[in-house]
Design a protein around this motif. Sequence first.
Motif, PDB file in Angstrom:
ATOM      1  N   ASP A   1       0.735  -1.075   0.052  1.00  0.00           N
ATOM      2  CA  ASP A   1       0.036  -0.144  -0.136  1.00  0.00           C
ATOM      3  C   ASP A   1       0.800   1.250  -0.112  1.00  0.00           C
ATOM      4  O   ASP A   1       0.606   2.240  -0.899  1.00  0.00           O
ATOM      5  CB  ASP A   1      -0.907   0.037   1.570  1.00  0.00           C
ATOM      6  CG  ASP A   1      -2.013  -0.750   1.076  1.00  0.00           C
ATOM      7  OD1 ASP A   1      -2.390  -1.768  -0.017  1.00  0.00           O
ATOM      8  OD2 ASP A   1      -2.886  -0.823   2.066  1.00  0.00           O
TER       9      ASP A   1
ATOM     10  N   LEU B   1       0.633   3.898  -3.088  1.00  0.00           N
ATOM     11  CA  LEU B   1       0.079   5.064  -2.861  1.00  0.00           C
ATOM     12  C   LEU B   1       0.994   6.341  -3.079  1.00  0.00           C
ATOM     13  O   LEU B   1       0.543   7.166  -3.588  1.00  0.00           O
ATOM     14  CB  LEU B   1      -0.550   5.266  -1.514  1.00  0.00           C
ATOM     15  CG  LEU B   1      -1.687   4.253  -1.298  1.00  0.00           C
ATOM     16  CD1 LEU B   1      -2.261   4.427   0.257  1.00  0.00           C
ATOM     17  CD2 LEU B   1      -2.973   4.210  -2.031  1.00  0.00           C
TER      18      LEU B   1
ATOM     19  N   LEU C   1     -12.176   8.349  -6.688  1.00  0.00           N
ATOM     20  CA  LEU C   1     -11.351   7.356  -6.114  1.00  0.00           C
ATOM     21  C   LEU C   1     -12.143   6.034  -5.639  1.00  0.00           C
ATOM     22  O   LEU C   1     -13.625   6.356  -6.050  1.00  0.00           O
ATOM     23  CB  LEU C   1     -10.636   7.766  -4.882  1.00  0.00           C
ATOM     24  CG  LEU C   1      -9.671   8.817  -4.919  1.00  0.00           C
ATOM     25  CD1 LEU C   1      -8.991   9.060  -3.461  1.00  0.00           C
ATOM     26  CD2 LEU C   1      -8.659   8.586  -6.017  1.00  0.00           C
TER      27      LEU C   1
ATOM     28  N   HIS D   1     -13.348   3.550  -2.282  1.00  0.00           N
ATOM     29  CA  HIS D   1     -12.838   3.260  -0.887  1.00  0.00           C
ATOM     30  C   HIS D   1     -12.545   1.768  -0.671  1.00  0.00           C
ATOM     31  O   HIS D   1     -13.136   0.828  -0.887  1.00  0.00           O
ATOM     32  CB  HIS D   1     -13.785   3.532   0.013  1.00  0.00           C
ATOM     33  CG  HIS D   1     -13.346   4.065   1.291  1.00  0.00           C
ATOM     34  ND1 HIS D   1     -13.310   2.900   2.312  1.00  0.00           N
ATOM     35  CD2 HIS D   1     -13.352   5.097   1.990  1.00  0.00           C
ATOM     36  CE1 HIS D   1     -12.791   3.392   3.511  1.00  0.00           C
ATOM     37  NE2 HIS D   1     -12.902   4.844   3.339  1.00  0.00           N
ATOM     38  N   GLY D   2     -11.025   1.509  -0.744  1.00  0.00           N
ATOM     39  CA  GLY D   2     -10.576   0.199  -0.846  1.00  0.00           C
ATOM     40  C   GLY D   2     -11.001  -0.597   0.416  1.00  0.00           C
ATOM     41  O   GLY D   2     -11.318  -0.177   1.401  1.00  0.00           O
TER      42      GLY D   2
ATOM     43  N   THR E   1      -7.071   2.914   0.078  1.00  0.00           N
ATOM     44  CA  THR E   1      -7.218   4.200  -0.753  1.00  0.00           C
ATOM     45  C   THR E   1      -7.863   5.212   0.242  1.00  0.00           C
ATOM     46  O   THR E   1      -7.474   6.464  -0.194  1.00  0.00           O
ATOM     47  CB  THR E   1      -7.943   4.040  -1.932  1.00  0.00           C
ATOM     48  OG1 THR E   1      -9.378   3.453  -1.585  1.00  0.00           O
ATOM     49  CG2 THR E   1      -7.499   2.968  -2.890  1.00  0.00           C
TER      50      THR E   1
ATOM     51  N   LEU F   1      -5.444   8.177   0.550  1.00  0.00           N
ATOM     52  CA  LEU F   1      -4.925   9.193  -0.433  1.00  0.00           C
ATOM     53  C   LEU F   1      -6.025  10.451   0.077  1.00  0.00           C
ATOM     54  O   LEU F   1      -5.589  11.429  -0.845  1.00  0.00           O
ATOM     55  CB  LEU F   1      -5.360   8.516  -1.961  1.00  0.00           C
ATOM     56  CG  LEU F   1      -4.640   7.448  -2.505  1.00  0.00           C
ATOM     57  CD1 LEU F   1      -5.433   6.962  -3.498  1.00  0.00           C
ATOM     58  CD2 LEU F   1      -3.145   7.795  -2.590  1.00  0.00           C
TER      59      LEU F   1
ATOM     60  N   LEU G   1      -9.561   6.531 -10.248  1.00  0.00           N
ATOM     61  CA  LEU G   1      -8.666   5.497 -10.022  1.00  0.00           C
ATOM     62  C   LEU G   1      -9.520   4.127 -10.015  1.00  0.00           C
ATOM     63  O   LEU G   1     -10.664   4.106  -9.296  1.00  0.00           O
ATOM     64  CB  LEU G   1      -8.229   5.806  -8.385  1.00  0.00           C
ATOM     65  CG  LEU G   1      -7.194   4.570  -7.877  1.00  0.00           C
ATOM     66  CD1 LEU G   1      -6.256   4.424  -8.724  1.00  0.00           C
ATOM     67  CD2 LEU G   1      -6.978   5.155  -6.368  1.00  0.00           C
TER      68      LEU G   1
ATOM     69  N   LEU H   1      -4.246   0.810  -9.426  1.00  0.00           N
ATOM     70  CA  LEU H   1      -3.117   0.371  -8.279  1.00  0.00           C
ATOM     71  C   LEU H   1      -3.218  -1.299  -8.416  1.00  0.00           C
ATOM     72  O   LEU H   1      -4.203  -1.857  -8.316  1.00  0.00           O
ATOM     73  CB  LEU H   1      -3.773   0.742  -7.143  1.00  0.00           C
ATOM     74  CG  LEU H   1      -3.824   2.199  -6.849  1.00  0.00           C
ATOM     75  CD1 LEU H   1      -3.970   2.501  -5.352  1.00  0.00           C
ATOM     76  CD2 LEU H   1      -2.154   3.108  -7.037  1.00  0.00           C
TER      77      LEU H   1
END
Length: 189
Positions: A21, A25, A42, A44-45, A52, A55, A114, A148
């Motif tokens: 990560d 990032l 983005l 939200h992982g 994420t 970020l 992303l 990513l």
Amino acid sequence: MRARIRAVLKSLSPEQRRESDRALLDRFLALPQVKAASTLLLYHGMGTEPDTSRLLEPLWEAGKRVALPRCLPGNQMEARLVQKDTVLIPHPWGMLEPGTDCPLAGPADIGLVLVPGLAFDRSGGRLGQGGGFYDRWLAGFSGLTVALCREVTLLDRVPREGHDRPVDLVVTEGAVYGLSPAGDGESGA
């Protein structure tokens, strides 16, 4: 293939995921395309995805507008702008998403997306979770797409169907891969 990739991701230790990560990032935030974008979408992982959420703060501090996806019926999604004080709502699938009180951001408002995925290849091929949310949303998007990708899930080739849109840049812990100007290879930037 999804089951194999999920097993590989689950086999990573918490320390391996944290180190991955950090590298992912940092490399993402250093991209000139991120620095140039004023509004970013983005995700939200969750689970074994990169975290994420880390970020958000640096992007806000850089003066960026940040949107997160909100799932809609029919495997559709929309982008809603979030701020530091935005309360995110848990979706039944586990991810956090903005509420309907957050302003909408259409595809034309966003410069960089992303895009999540289980695995990618160097030419931008993406293996998603299988719901098609991003494929549908990206059909109306003309900006830059970035992914990513943990190096353990960087494949030689991801199978593609006609509706699959490759991402423009694939960021791993050690490199950034992109489509050549002709769209047919890697730049290995």
